[in-house]
Design a protein around this motif. Structure first.
Motif, short mmCIF file in Angstrom:
data_model
loop_
_atom_site.label_atom_id
_atom_site.label_comp_id
_atom_site.label_asym_id
_atom_site.label_seq_id
_atom_site.Cartn_x
_atom_site.Cartn_y
_atom_site.Cartn_z
N MET A 1 -15.72 11.49 1.29
CA MET A 1 -16.96 12.25 1.05
C MET A 1 -17.74 12.35 2.36
SD MET A 1 -19.69 11.60 -2.00
CE MET A 1 -21.34 12.27 -1.97
N ILE A 2 -18.43 13.47 2.52
CA ILE A 2 -19.15 13.75 3.75
C ILE A 2 -20.66 13.71 3.51
CG2 ILE A 2 -19.62 15.51 5.52
CD1 ILE A 2 -16.77 16.47 5.20
N SER A 3 -21.36 13.04 4.40
CA SER A 3 -22.82 13.09 4.43
C SER A 3 -23.23 14.17 5.43
CB SER A 3 -23.41 11.75 4.86
OG SER A 3 -23.12 10.74 3.93
N VAL A 4 -24.10 15.08 5.03
CA VAL A 4 -24.52 16.18 5.89
C VAL A 4 -25.95 15.94 6.35
CG1 VAL A 4 -24.84 18.67 6.08
CG2 VAL A 4 -23.03 17.76 4.61
N VAL A 5 -26.13 15.82 7.66
CA VAL A 5 -27.45 15.58 8.25
C VAL A 5 -27.89 16.85 8.98
CG1 VAL A 5 -28.78 14.21 9.89
CG2 VAL A 5 -26.97 13.12 8.53
N CYS A 6 -29.07 17.33 8.65
CA CYS A 6 -29.60 18.52 9.31
C CYS A 6 -31.07 18.34 9.61
CB CYS A 6 -29.41 19.77 8.44
SG CYS A 6 -30.11 21.28 9.17
N VAL A 7 -31.44 18.52 10.87
CA VAL A 7 -32.84 18.56 11.27
C VAL A 7 -33.26 20.01 11.33
CG1 VAL A 7 -34.52 17.89 13.02
CG2 VAL A 7 -32.47 16.50 12.67
N TYR A 8 -34.23 20.41 10.53
CA TYR A 8 -34.61 21.82 10.49
C TYR A 8 -36.08 22.01 10.84
CZ TYR A 8 -36.38 20.72 5.76
OH TYR A 8 -37.06 20.17 4.69
N ASN A 9 -36.37 23.14 11.49
CA ASN A 9 -37.76 23.49 11.80
C ASN A 9 -38.15 24.82 11.19
OD1 ASN A 9 -36.42 25.34 13.38
ND2 ASN A 9 -37.11 24.51 15.35
N ASN A 10 -37.22 25.41 10.40
CA ASN A 10 -37.49 26.66 9.70
C ASN A 10 -36.89 26.53 8.30
OD1 ASN A 10 -37.19 29.37 8.63
ND2 ASN A 10 -37.64 30.13 10.68
N GLU A 11 -37.73 26.27 7.33
CA GLU A 11 -37.24 25.99 5.98
C GLU A 11 -36.52 27.19 5.37
OE1 GLU A 11 -38.84 23.88 1.85
OE2 GLU A 11 -40.27 24.53 3.38
N ASN A 26 -17.06 23.03 -3.51
CA ASN A 26 -16.42 22.42 -4.67
C ASN A 26 -16.14 20.93 -4.47
OD1 ASN A 26 -14.21 22.41 -2.95
ND2 ASN A 26 -13.18 24.12 -3.97
N ALA A 27 -16.74 20.35 -3.45
CA ALA A 27 -16.62 18.91 -3.19
C ALA A 27 -18.00 18.28 -3.22
CB ALA A 27 -15.95 18.67 -1.84
N LYS A 28 -18.06 17.03 -3.60
CA LYS A 28 -19.33 16.31 -3.59
C LYS A 28 -19.73 16.01 -2.15
CE LYS A 28 -18.79 14.06 -8.09
NZ LYS A 28 -18.73 12.77 -8.81
N PHE A 29 -21.02 15.93 -1.93
CA PHE A 29 -21.52 15.62 -0.59
C PHE A 29 -22.90 14.97 -0.72
CE2 PHE A 29 -22.99 19.82 -1.70
CZ PHE A 29 -24.32 19.82 -1.34
N GLU A 30 -23.33 14.36 0.35
CA GLU A 30 -24.68 13.80 0.44
C GLU A 30 -25.44 14.63 1.46
OE1 GLU A 30 -26.86 9.54 1.55
OE2 GLU A 30 -24.95 10.07 2.49
N LEU A 31 -26.62 15.12 1.10
CA LEU A 31 -27.44 15.90 2.03
C LEU A 31 -28.63 15.07 2.50
CD1 LEU A 31 -28.24 18.50 3.51
CD2 LEU A 31 -29.44 19.21 1.43
N ILE A 32 -28.77 14.98 3.80
CA ILE A 32 -29.92 14.31 4.40
C ILE A 32 -30.64 15.35 5.25
CG2 ILE A 32 -30.70 12.41 5.88
CD1 ILE A 32 -28.04 10.99 5.19
N GLY A 33 -31.62 16.01 4.63
CA GLY A 33 -32.39 17.02 5.33
C GLY A 33 -33.61 16.40 5.97
N ILE A 34 -33.84 16.71 7.24
CA ILE A 34 -34.96 16.14 7.98
C ILE A 34 -35.90 17.27 8.37
CG2 ILE A 34 -35.64 14.78 9.99
CD1 ILE A 34 -32.77 13.64 10.00
N ASP A 35 -37.04 17.31 7.72
CA ASP A 35 -38.03 18.36 7.96
C ASP A 35 -38.79 18.05 9.25
OD1 ASP A 35 -40.11 20.15 7.98
OD2 ASP A 35 -40.72 19.82 5.90
N ASN A 36 -38.55 18.88 10.28
CA ASN A 36 -39.23 18.68 11.56
C ASN A 36 -40.15 19.85 11.89
OD1 ASN A 36 -39.55 16.83 13.76
ND2 ASN A 36 -38.48 18.29 15.09
N THR A 37 -40.65 20.51 10.84
CA THR A 37 -41.55 21.65 11.06
C THR A 37 -42.86 21.23 11.71
OG1 THR A 37 -42.33 21.41 8.77
CG2 THR A 37 -40.59 23.03 9.19
#
Length: 265
Positions: A1-11, A26-37
């Motif tokens: 399983m993959i953990s997805v890390v994204c730092v975003y400044n535009n929601e 179609n695969a399970k994943f973990e999302l770690i979104g980092i709001d840097n706005t």
């Protein structure tokens, strides 16, 4: 399983691209979104280390907010491919080989980008994982056991450029493999196009890029003669400011030739 890390400044971009395509997987994943706005994090290395430490799965993907996966089975197929690579340190979708006579010849990718979508007119298309020196920051994947012992260098990469390049070079020095994957993505960024516009005498890359590049040159001068990146090929024998000036002189000569040829028409 993959953990997805994204730092975003535009929601809006984050929702319309990366998040939207993740929801179709179609695969399970973990999302770690980092709001840097609000600019809480001052560097990509700092933000991605923060997100990576929260990841709980076998692989950690660090992706830009404007990336989309072109198939619903992208995560599933990518994980299978990663499992087939021994001694993996870091993988990505666009890399730079040390083989080739020019920057485009050294490129390895199958990316689609821009508006309208088109194949990236740079580099060589690949059909299997290939070893490279460095990877582009748009999307990289690090096994969790590697990330546990090697983090992004927040001191050297104290901005938003070259953090994956630095990680690749450090990983190679510790005996890990660095690979470009034949996994197609869509990347909205028009970075490749913008390089052709050269809007100011400062060059196509921001000041911060050269400031971090200079730190990389000092860090790796005893280990590498050249650092190959998707934005340029750099000698470790000379400061970044000199190489920038040399590049700009070549650019001015090139533009003068174009202008003069058009004037003579």
């Amino acid at each position: 399983m993959i953990s997805v890390v994204c730092v975003y400044n535009n929601e809006k971009i984050f929702n319309n691209f990366l998040l939207k395509s993740l929801k179709n997987q179609n695969a399970k994943f973990e999302l770690i979104g980092i709001d840097n706005t609000s600019n809480e994090f001052k560097s990509a290395a700092e933000a991605l280390n923060y997100g990576g430490e929260k990841a709980a799965n076998k692989y950690i993907m660090f992706a830009h907010q404007d990336v989309s996966f072109l198939t619903d089975s992208w995560l599933k197929n990518t994980e299978k491919l990663l499992d087939s690579i021994s001694n993996l340190g870091i993988a990505g979708v666009a890399g730079m080989s040390e083989s080739g006579r020019s920057n485009p010849e050294r490129g390895r990718n199958i990316i689609t980008h821009g508006r309208p979508p088109k194949a990236w007119p740079w580099g060589n298309r690949i059909q299997k994982p290939v070893p490279v020196q460095t990877l582009d920051e748009c999307l990289v994947i690090i096994p969790k056991h590697t990330f546990d012992v090697l983090k992004f260098d927040e001191k050297t990469c104290d901005g938003w450029h070259l953090y994956a390049v630095d990680y690749c070079l450090s990983a190679k020095e510790q005996g890990f493999g660095v690979y470009a994957l034949p996994m197609e993505i869509y990347h909205l960024s028009r970075g490749a196009d913008n390089k052709k516009k050269f809007q100011s005498i400062r060059g196509p890359l921001p000041d911060e890029y050269y400031e971090i590049l200079d730190k990389l040159i000092k860090k790796y001068s005893d280990m590498y003669t050249r650092i190959y990146t998707t934005c340029g090929d750099w000698s470790t024998s000379y400061p970044a400011v000199l190489q920038r000036s040399y590049y700009m002189q070549r650019l001015i000569v090139h533009l003068d030739k174009i202008f003069n040829s058009r004037s003579n028409l």
